[in-house]
Design a protein around this motif. Structure first.
Motif, short mmCIF file in Angstrom:
data_model
loop_
_atom_site.label_atom_id
_atom_site.label_comp_id
_atom_site.label_asym_id
_atom_site.label_seq_id
_atom_site.Cartn_x
_atom_site.Cartn_y
_atom_site.Cartn_z
N PHE A 26 100.61 1.02 46.37
CA PHE A 26 101.11 -0.33 46.60
C PHE A 26 102.32 -0.35 47.54
CE2 PHE A 26 98.52 -1.05 42.91
CZ PHE A 26 98.11 -2.36 43.01
N GLY A 27 102.56 0.76 48.24
CA GLY A 27 103.75 0.83 49.09
C GLY A 27 103.80 -0.25 50.15
N ALA A 28 102.65 -0.63 50.69
CA ALA A 28 102.61 -1.64 51.77
C ALA A 28 102.12 -2.99 51.28
CB ALA A 28 101.72 -1.14 52.90
N VAL A 29 102.05 -3.15 49.96
CA VAL A 29 101.50 -4.39 49.38
C VAL A 29 102.63 -5.27 48.87
CG1 VAL A 29 99.99 -5.36 47.62
CG2 VAL A 29 99.37 -3.21 48.74
N PRO A 30 102.81 -6.47 49.43
CA PRO A 30 103.85 -7.36 48.92
C PRO A 30 103.48 -7.95 47.57
CG PRO A 30 102.58 -8.46 50.63
CD PRO A 30 102.08 -7.05 50.57
N GLY A 31 104.48 -8.32 46.79
CA GLY A 31 104.22 -8.94 45.50
C GLY A 31 104.01 -7.91 44.41
N GLY A 32 103.48 -8.37 43.28
CA GLY A 32 103.29 -7.50 42.13
C GLY A 32 102.19 -6.48 42.33
N ARG A 33 102.18 -5.49 41.46
CA ARG A 33 101.19 -4.41 41.54
C ARG A 33 99.89 -4.86 40.86
NH1 ARG A 33 103.21 0.76 42.54
NH2 ARG A 33 101.58 1.66 41.21
N THR A 34 99.21 -5.81 41.51
CA THR A 34 97.96 -6.32 40.96
C THR A 34 96.82 -6.02 41.92
OG1 THR A 34 98.14 -8.51 42.01
CG2 THR A 34 99.23 -8.21 39.86
N LEU A 35 95.63 -5.94 41.37
CA LEU A 35 94.46 -5.67 42.21
C LEU A 35 94.23 -6.82 43.19
CD1 LEU A 35 92.11 -3.82 42.85
CD2 LEU A 35 90.81 -4.88 40.98
N LYS A 36 94.52 -8.03 42.76
CA LYS A 36 94.40 -9.18 43.66
C LYS A 36 95.27 -9.01 44.90
CE LYS A 36 96.00 -13.93 44.01
NZ LYS A 36 96.77 -15.01 43.35
N ASN A 37 96.54 -8.67 44.71
CA ASN A 37 97.45 -8.50 45.84
C ASN A 37 97.02 -7.33 46.72
OD1 ASN A 37 98.99 -10.64 44.97
ND2 ASN A 37 100.53 -9.38 43.96
N GLY A 95 90.84 -6.05 24.87
CA GLY A 95 90.39 -6.87 23.75
C GLY A 95 90.93 -6.46 22.40
N ARG A 96 91.20 -5.19 22.21
CA ARG A 96 91.63 -4.73 20.88
C ARG A 96 93.13 -4.91 20.66
NH1 ARG A 96 87.43 -1.28 22.28
NH2 ARG A 96 85.83 -1.02 20.67
N ALA A 97 93.84 -5.29 21.70
CA ALA A 97 95.29 -5.44 21.58
C ALA A 97 95.65 -6.65 20.71
CB ALA A 97 95.92 -5.59 22.96
N THR A 98 96.83 -6.60 20.12
CA THR A 98 97.30 -7.71 19.29
C THR A 98 98.60 -8.31 19.81
OG1 THR A 98 98.43 -6.15 17.81
CG2 THR A 98 96.19 -6.83 17.21
N GLN A 99 99.07 -7.83 20.96
CA GLN A 99 100.24 -8.41 21.60
C GLN A 99 99.83 -8.96 22.96
OE1 GLN A 99 103.90 -6.16 21.45
NE2 GLN A 99 103.16 -4.94 19.72
N ARG A 100 100.43 -10.07 23.35
CA ARG A 100 99.97 -10.79 24.53
C ARG A 100 99.98 -9.93 25.79
NH1 ARG A 100 102.90 -16.31 26.01
NH2 ARG A 100 104.68 -14.90 25.87
N ALA A 101 101.08 -9.24 26.07
CA ALA A 101 101.17 -8.45 27.29
C ALA A 101 100.09 -7.37 27.33
CB ALA A 101 102.56 -7.82 27.42
N ASP A 102 99.87 -6.73 26.19
CA ASP A 102 98.84 -5.70 26.12
C ASP A 102 97.45 -6.31 26.28
OD1 ASP A 102 100.87 -3.93 25.64
OD2 ASP A 102 100.55 -3.84 23.47
N ALA A 103 97.21 -7.43 25.60
CA ALA A 103 95.89 -8.06 25.65
C ALA A 103 95.55 -8.53 27.06
CB ALA A 103 95.85 -9.24 24.68
N HIS A 104 96.53 -9.06 27.77
CA HIS A 104 96.29 -9.54 29.13
C HIS A 104 96.29 -8.41 30.15
CE1 HIS A 104 97.65 -13.95 28.20
NE2 HIS A 104 96.70 -13.52 27.41
N GLY A 105 96.56 -7.21 29.70
CA GLY A 105 96.54 -6.07 30.61
C GLY A 105 97.79 -5.97 31.46
N GLU A 106 98.87 -6.61 31.02
CA GLU A 106 100.12 -6.57 31.79
C GLU A 106 100.95 -5.35 31.41
OE1 GLU A 106 101.79 -10.30 30.72
OE2 GLU A 106 100.27 -11.48 31.77
N VAL A 107 100.28 -4.23 31.31
CA VAL A 107 100.94 -2.98 30.96
C VAL A 107 100.55 -1.94 32.01
CG1 VAL A 107 101.14 -3.37 28.49
CG2 VAL A 107 99.01 -2.46 29.40
N GLU A 108 101.48 -1.09 32.32
CA GLU A 108 101.25 -0.11 33.38
C GLU A 108 100.11 0.83 33.00
OE1 GLU A 108 103.96 2.62 36.39
OE2 GLU A 108 104.77 1.97 34.46
N PHE A 109 99.23 1.04 33.97
CA PHE A 109 98.13 1.99 33.87
C PHE A 109 96.96 1.51 33.01
CE2 PHE A 109 101.88 4.88 34.50
CZ PHE A 109 101.66 5.04 35.86
#
Length: 375
Positions: free
Chosen positions: A288-299, A109-123
């Protein structure tokens, strides 16, 4: 000579540092995406003031700057128009201007850039929920008590359709339209009947109005229903909490035997990990070694349902033999298991009923109990 050289080095490093700071300041104050979005925004009075906006609610522990881009969701700024990101929030029970964004959607929530705000950043430990699973955010505060098994939920929805209740009532944006043959009318919206409450004696009232009417929709669109259908309609109404996909996903979860091994809110088996806050797992701590697709909790969750041992080497969980759509629903509901502690003023009625008065958050019929614990 060495002293002069050191002075030059100091001067060069100072100039370099100043240049970096100046570049960062210019980037922060003139080229941020939220600034360009706000510059394009308009109200009836003209352009809006370009400034950092945020929703702050100390009771919920939020300080969300999402409204710096989504300006029309900020307090008192619903009249802002412009590009798509400036559209107002769809109608919901909770005012985003009070509750903010991250309570329901996750993200930073405190981020001011889209990728950061959406959580599209590693870790970042709590990325934003996928758009198609946005209703999973309801699990942060709500529990949907009385949810039945998948079959009963399905039959209840079919009964509502079969009896043509949509002729007069709107549910999730469908129904309640006047028809050329005189049938139908704009009756109450039932999308959130279980939250807003409804008259439990509605059927006798409907029968009376139908008997008294000489023409019109009360004569053409309503007819007596069987006791079995009446029970199904009650199930349908009791599951209308304004988030039908979330409740449907919960009904699938309650038919997969998950509670036989896993606890949710203190109810269930002890063989597997507790799932009460499974939707808040940190993707950065997962393999995520055996998980296809992006490194997301959904996948990760979807693949863990399909092949638990491949995803978690020590897992004793058997593969879930379900269709892809059901795996998606199981993933949906597990993502919604993100319950957070709330101050009393924000504790919803369904949480009060389950936490304070001991009401089950699932139906008590035999089919649901068997599906939840034994299936």
């Amino acid at each position: 000579m060495d002293l002069r050289k050191n002075k030059y080095l100091l001067l060069a490093s100072s100039v370099g540092s100043f240049a970096l700071l100046l570049t960062a300041a210019v980037q922060e104050n003139f080229f941020q995406e939220w600034r360009s979005i706000q510059k394009s925004a308009r109200t009836e009075e003209g352009p809006i003031r370009v400034q950092l906006r945020q929703v702050v609610n100390p009771a919920l522990g939020i300080s969300d700057r999402c409204v710096s881009c989504h300006v029309s969701m900020a307090p008192g700024e619903q009249g802002v128009v412009g590009q798509n990101v400036l559209r107002p929030h769809p109608a919901v029970f909770h005012d985003p201007a009070e509750f903010g964004c991250t309570v329901c959607h996750g993200g930073q929530g405190r981020a001011t850039q889209r990728a950061d705000a959406h959580g599209e950043v590693e870790f970042w430990p709590e990325p934003m929920l996928p758009r198609e699973f946005s209703q999973a955010g309801c699990g942060t505060c709500h529990v949907a008590p009385g949810t039945p098994s998948q079959d009963l939920y399905h039959h209840a929805a079919l009964a509502f359709e079969r009896l043509d209740c949509l002729a007069c009532h709107r549910v999730d944006g469908r129904g309640a339209t006047l028809r050329p043959n005189g049938q139908g009318m704009e009756g109450p919206d039932l999308s959130a009947a279980a939250i807003r409450g409804y008259d439990r004696a509605w059927y006798s009232g409907h029968l009376k109005k139908s008997a008294e009417a000489s023409a019109g929709p009360w004569r053409t669109s309503f007819a007596p229903v069987s006791d079995q259908d009446l029970k199904l309609l009650t199930v349908f109404l009791d599951t209308r909490v304004g988030a039908s996909k979330w409740v449907e996903a919960k009904s699938v979860f309650l038919s997969a035997g998950c509670l036989g091994c896993h606890k949710v809110s203190g109810v269930g088996g002890d063989e597997g990990p507790e799932l009460t806050r499974a939707g808040l797992k940190d993707p950065g701590q997962l393999a995520f070694g055996a998980v296809p697709g992006g490194r997301t909790l959904k996948n990760w969750m979807a693949e863990h349902f399909r092949s638990p041992l491949a995803v978690v080497a020590s897992s004793q969980m058997p593969p879930v033999r379900r269709s892809d759509s059901e795996i998606e629903m199981l993933t949906f509901y597990t993502l919604s298991l993100r319950r957070k502690d709330l101050p009393g003023a924000y504790l919803p009625k369904d949480r009060i009923r389950t936490e304070k008065f001991g009401e089950r958050d699932f139906a008590g019929d035999g089919a649901t109990l068997f599906g939840a614990f034994c299936s």
